[in-house]
Design a protein around this motif. Sequence first.
Motif, PDB file in Angstrom:
ATOM      1  N   GLY A  55      37.220  40.534  50.646  1.00 47.75           N
ATOM      2  CA  GLY A  55      36.215  41.505  50.218  1.00 47.75           C
ATOM      3  C   GLY A  55      36.519  42.138  48.888  1.00 47.75           C
ATOM      4  N   VAL A  56      37.818  42.306  48.552  1.00 50.30           N
ATOM      5  CA  VAL A  56      38.189  43.041  47.347  1.00 50.30           C
ATOM      6  C   VAL A  56      39.222  42.257  46.547  1.00 50.30           C
ATOM      7  N   LEU A  57      39.046  42.243  45.241  1.00 47.43           N
ATOM      8  CA  LEU A  57      40.053  41.722  44.327  1.00 47.43           C
ATOM      9  C   LEU A  57      40.405  42.827  43.343  1.00 47.43           C
ATOM     10  N   VAL A  58      41.696  43.073  43.151  1.00 46.23           N
ATOM     11  CA  VAL A  58      42.151  44.059  42.178  1.00 46.23           C
ATOM     12  C   VAL A  58      42.585  43.313  40.915  1.00 46.23           C
ATOM     13  N   LEU A  59      42.009  43.703  39.783  1.00 49.26           N
ATOM     14  CA  LEU A  59      42.387  43.154  38.485  1.00 49.26           C
ATOM     15  C   LEU A  59      43.104  44.235  37.694  1.00 49.26           C
ATOM     16  N   LEU A  60      44.410  44.063  37.507  1.00 51.55           N
ATOM     17  CA  LEU A  60      45.191  44.994  36.708  1.00 51.55           C
ATOM     18  C   LEU A  60      45.334  44.424  35.301  1.00 51.55           C
ATOM     19  N   GLY A  61      45.277  45.281  34.303  1.00 53.81           N
ATOM     20  CA  GLY A  61      45.435  44.803  32.934  1.00 53.81           C
ATOM     21  C   GLY A  61      45.423  45.950  31.951  1.00 53.81           C
ATOM     22  N   ALA A 148      29.807  39.139  57.440  1.00 56.62           N
ATOM     23  CA  ALA A 148      29.387  38.272  56.335  1.00 56.62           C
ATOM     24  C   ALA A 148      29.377  39.069  55.036  1.00 56.62           C
ATOM     25  N   LEU A 149      30.405  38.887  54.238  1.00 56.17           N
ATOM     26  CA  LEU A 149      30.506  39.615  52.982  1.00 56.17           C
ATOM     27  C   LEU A 149      29.714  38.883  51.899  1.00 56.17           C
ATOM     28  N   ARG A 150      28.502  39.359  51.668  1.00 58.98           N
ATOM     29  CA  ARG A 150      27.664  38.744  50.643  1.00 58.98           C
ATOM     30  C   ARG A 150      27.891  39.372  49.276  1.00 58.98           C
ATOM     31  N   CYS A 151      28.487  40.571  49.244  1.00 62.95           N
ATOM     32  CA  CYS A 151      28.732  41.286  47.993  1.00 62.95           C
ATOM     33  C   CYS A 151      30.223  41.568  47.882  1.00 62.95           C
ATOM     34  N   GLY A 152      30.900  40.899  46.959  1.00 62.72           N
ATOM     35  CA  GLY A 152      32.324  41.126  46.755  1.00 62.72           C
ATOM     36  C   GLY A 152      32.557  42.348  45.884  1.00 62.72           C
ATOM     37  N   LEU A 153      33.747  42.918  45.982  1.00 64.09           N
ATOM     38  CA  LEU A 153      34.108  44.090  45.198  1.00 64.09           C
ATOM     39  C   LEU A 153      35.326  43.756  44.344  1.00 64.09           C
ATOM     40  N   VAL A 154      35.186  43.972  43.026  1.00 61.29           N
ATOM     41  CA  VAL A 154      36.295  43.779  42.094  1.00 61.29           C
ATOM     42  C   VAL A 154      36.677  45.149  41.546  1.00 61.29           C
TER      43      VAL A 154
END
Length: 349
Positions: A55-61, A148-154
């Motif tokens: 459901g979630v991806l963390v982008l560090l930068g 059903a995760l139709r909307c992902g969270l970044v």
Amino acid sequence: MANADDAHTEPAPLAHVEFGPPPSGDDAERWFEGRSPAIVRFRSLLDRAAQDAAGVLVLLGEHGTGKRRAATWLHRVSRRGKAPLVFVDATSDDAAPMLAGIAAAIRDAGPSATGDRIPGHVVLCDAHAAKPQVADAAIELLLAQGVALRCGLVVTAHPATDPRSQSEAVARLLARSGTSTLQVPPLRERIDDVPLLARALVQKWARILRRDVRGLSPQAQDALLRHAFPGNVKELSELIHLAILHTQSAWLTIDAFPHLGGALRTSTEPGELVIRLPGASLRDIELETLRMALSLTGGRVVRAAEMLGITRHALRRKLEKYDLTGLRHRARSRAPDAEPGGPEDDNYI
């Protein structure tokens, strides 16, 4: 009296939620050009994350590394890529209502609904600075979807401010989402990619600004390779943007990057200078020749002038013109046999 942060968040009507246009894959990929191990590994991990159902991806930068563009790339190659992509500024007062509005729309649409009003991904930018109600609204966005995760969270954040350590509410969001984390590599860790990145960015800005600029001179490329780039790819893009905006030439020479400094490349043999065309300007050549003469003579003006075939007064004017007087003093101080006084002293110029 109730704290404003604890108040119930009213969802924003979905009509007021701004859905961005279909993302430009070309622009996103341009920032991740290169063959360095750091960027090759990152592209591989990003492609893998795009196929993941988490459901979630963390982008560090760091600032300017391209976190938003990485999110665009992930969205484009994922199974949700045909749906809209929404960016939400976590520090904005509108963030919580926007997330609540999207959650309400998903809940009302039902588990089998599809369409261009349900986003494929929501990108929560600068999550380390999010207020608790924003994180709570993001959790509601995930819960509204059921299994059903139709909307992902970044979630994007600076690596020095990991969102898990900044906000209890954000930590709850990440903990209950089964989060994976990727770090966008800074440009200093992929400095060998600068030539490819620079060429791609020259093409981009030349097209946008409608300028007939063909590329970078070798000297300009060398100067970029020596630069530290604290602002990462965004800084490189801005440097090339400004260079193309102000150049009158078909090639970006070192003069187009006045704040980078740099010089022509000298050979491994003392006293030899390699001049590569196109791109090397007469100013570049004269500057490096003056530097070399001062270096070879230990900063002695008379000897440097004789080597160059000009008078010492002409050499003095050139040193003043190019602000190289300090370089002459440094070369003199490094000379092993430097002695004060006499015709080679500072007063005899």
